[in-house]
Write an enzyme that holds these catalytic residues in place. Structure first.
Site, PDB file in Angstrom:
ATOM      1  N   ASN A  11       0.808  -1.222   0.000  1.00  0.00           N
ATOM      2  CA  ASN A  11       0.000   0.000   0.000  1.00  0.00           C
ATOM      3  C   ASN A  11       0.840   1.271   0.000  1.00  0.00           C
ATOM      4  O   ASN A  11       0.306   2.373   0.095  1.00  0.00           O
ATOM      5  CB  ASN A  11      -0.965   0.021   1.195  1.00  0.00           C
ATOM      6  CG  ASN A  11      -2.143   0.937   0.968  1.00  0.00           C
ATOM      7  OD1 ASN A  11      -2.683   1.006  -0.128  1.00  0.00           O
ATOM      8  ND2 ASN A  11      -2.550   1.650   2.011  1.00  0.00           N
ATOM      9  N   GLU A  51      -9.907  -7.048 -10.304  1.00  0.00           N
ATOM     10  CA  GLU A  51      -9.196  -8.302 -10.097  1.00  0.00           C
ATOM     11  C   GLU A  51      -9.788  -9.025  -8.891  1.00  0.00           C
ATOM     12  O   GLU A  51     -10.543  -8.443  -8.107  1.00  0.00           O
ATOM     13  CB  GLU A  51      -7.705  -8.034  -9.837  1.00  0.00           C
ATOM     14  CG  GLU A  51      -6.970  -7.323 -10.958  1.00  0.00           C
ATOM     15  CD  GLU A  51      -6.685  -8.220 -12.155  1.00  0.00           C
ATOM     16  OE1 GLU A  51      -6.858  -9.450 -12.021  1.00  0.00           O
ATOM     17  OE2 GLU A  51      -6.310  -7.693 -13.221  1.00  0.00           O
ATOM     18  N   THR A  99      13.692  -1.958  -2.029  1.00  0.00           N
ATOM     19  CA  THR A  99      13.920  -1.101  -0.863  1.00  0.00           C
ATOM     20  C   THR A  99      15.379  -0.682  -0.829  1.00  0.00           C
ATOM     21  O   THR A  99      16.274  -1.519  -0.960  1.00  0.00           O
ATOM     22  CB  THR A  99      13.571  -1.849   0.426  1.00  0.00           C
ATOM     23  OG1 THR A  99      12.259  -2.405   0.303  1.00  0.00           O
ATOM     24  CG2 THR A  99      13.626  -0.914   1.620  1.00  0.00           C
ATOM     25  N   PRO A 124      19.106  -0.966  -6.644  1.00  0.00           N
ATOM     26  CA  PRO A 124      18.895   0.390  -6.118  1.00  0.00           C
ATOM     27  C   PRO A 124      17.933   1.196  -6.981  1.00  0.00           C
ATOM     28  O   PRO A 124      17.286   2.114  -6.496  1.00  0.00           O
ATOM     29  CB  PRO A 124      20.306   0.995  -6.155  1.00  0.00           C
ATOM     30  CG  PRO A 124      21.228  -0.176  -6.164  1.00  0.00           C
ATOM     31  CD  PRO A 124      20.515  -1.237  -6.933  1.00  0.00           C
ATOM     32  N   HIS A 153      15.216  13.567  -4.523  1.00  0.00           N
ATOM     33  CA  HIS A 153      14.084  12.680  -4.302  1.00  0.00           C
ATOM     34  C   HIS A 153      12.981  13.396  -3.522  1.00  0.00           C
ATOM     35  O   HIS A 153      13.190  14.476  -2.967  1.00  0.00           O
ATOM     36  CB  HIS A 153      14.513  11.423  -3.537  1.00  0.00           C
ATOM     37  CG  HIS A 153      15.217  10.421  -4.380  1.00  0.00           C
ATOM     38  ND1 HIS A 153      16.544  10.542  -4.724  1.00  0.00           N
ATOM     39  CD2 HIS A 153      14.779   9.277  -4.968  1.00  0.00           C
ATOM     40  CE1 HIS A 153      16.898   9.505  -5.476  1.00  0.00           C
ATOM     41  NE2 HIS A 153      15.852   8.730  -5.640  1.00  0.00           N
ATOM     42  N   LYS A 157      11.499  10.327   1.381  1.00  0.00           N
ATOM     43  CA  LYS A 157      12.588   9.355   1.320  1.00  0.00           C
ATOM     44  C   LYS A 157      13.490   9.578   2.526  1.00  0.00           C
ATOM     45  O   LYS A 157      14.020  10.678   2.725  1.00  0.00           O
ATOM     46  CB  LYS A 157      13.386   9.514   0.022  1.00  0.00           C
ATOM     47  CG  LYS A 157      14.491   8.478  -0.146  1.00  0.00           C
ATOM     48  CD  LYS A 157      15.134   8.576  -1.533  1.00  0.00           C
ATOM     49  CE  LYS A 157      16.265   7.588  -1.701  1.00  0.00           C
ATOM     50  NZ  LYS A 157      15.830   6.185  -1.553  1.00  0.00           N
TER      51      LYS A 157
END
Length: 264
Positions: A11, A51, A99, A124, A153, A157
């Site tokens: 999620n 789905e 990750t 990465p 970013h 992050k």
């Protein structure tokens, strides 16, 4: 037969993009969604996808025990990723890891846990354009040995510098013949020159409105060379995630970096 997949971090923004990608690939089937938010809700319904229902669960081990997937796709955060990898490997399940924040020490630990029982891809960055940027930068370092990296970013992050920036510096460092600087620098603000990896300064920017961006700047006498990649949205990573899942059948043990799965 379809590849059955559990998405860990389903999620989150990257996890949601992975779930959407899985629904679009005929050979893939989502069988589990793990997250700490919206537990008990149907991830497909949350994303407006037509789905079969897959309810979000919060315990990875219990989910793996119940659905027994072929692959886990891991997009969580640096605080829990190693625990999730260890759990997945205890079930001898293949895993694709996006990750960031995984260190060399972590890679050694992952190999010790695995002992080549599962197939593991750690990247990465899954954007093909970013892989090309890193490859071009590595080649450019043969001819220009003064270089710095700026990575930008989104403001959520939590790790800095990015895994992509570290990986880029490592690749450049293989071709870099850079002497120590003779100029003694004075930082009026600590960290103003960024962090150092393989003698390369890396600068991190975190701002709302950004997704994932990186510029590698080479300097030479009377000239500069800039290599830049921009991920405008998270769909840019999905062809690479799809590729990694499909390439698991061809690899052994741990593969670090998507560039090892494509012919450059």
């Amino acid at each position: 037969m379809k590849t059955s997949i559990v998405v860990s971090g389903a999620n989150g923004r990257m996890g949601q993009a992975v779930v959407e990608m899985i629904s679009e690939v005929d050979d893939f089937k989502l069988v589990g969604a793990v997250d700490v938010t919206e537990v008990g809700k149907d991830i497909h319904q949350l994303l407006g996808l037509d789905e079969d229902p897959v309810k979000i669960t919060e315990n990875l081990a219990e989910t793996l025990e119940e659905v027994k997937p072929d692959v886990v796709v891991e997009f969580t955060n640096p605080q829990v990723v190693m625990e999730h990898i260890q759990t997945t490997l205890e079930y001898n399940i293949d895993i694709v890891i996006g990750t960031t924040g995984i260190t060399e020490a972590d890679l050694t630990k992952i190999e010790e846990w695995n002992q080549d029982k599962s197939k593991i891809v750690i990247a990465p960055n899954f954007a093909i354009g970013a892989i090309l940027m890193m490859n071009f930068a590595q080649k450019a370092a043969k001819f220009m040995d003064d270089v710095e990296i700026i990575e930008l970013h989104h403001d959520n992050k939590i790790d800095a510098p990015s895994g992509t920036a570290i990986k880029t510096a490592e690749l450049i460092g293989k071709n870099l013949d850079k002497p120590d600087k003779e100029v003694e620098e004075i930082e009026k603000l600590e960290g103003a020159r960024g962090g150092l990896q393989d003698k390369i300064n890396i600068h991190s920017v975190r701002l709302p409105g950004l997704v994932a961006h990186q510029e590698v700047i080479f300097g030479g006498e009377g000239q500069t060379l800039s290599l830049k990649h921009d991920s405008i949205n998270r769909k840019s990573f999905m062809p690479g995630v799809e590729l990694a899942i499909k390439k698991l059948v061809d690899i052994d043990g741990v593969v670090y970096g998507l560039e090892n799965l494509i012919d450059l």
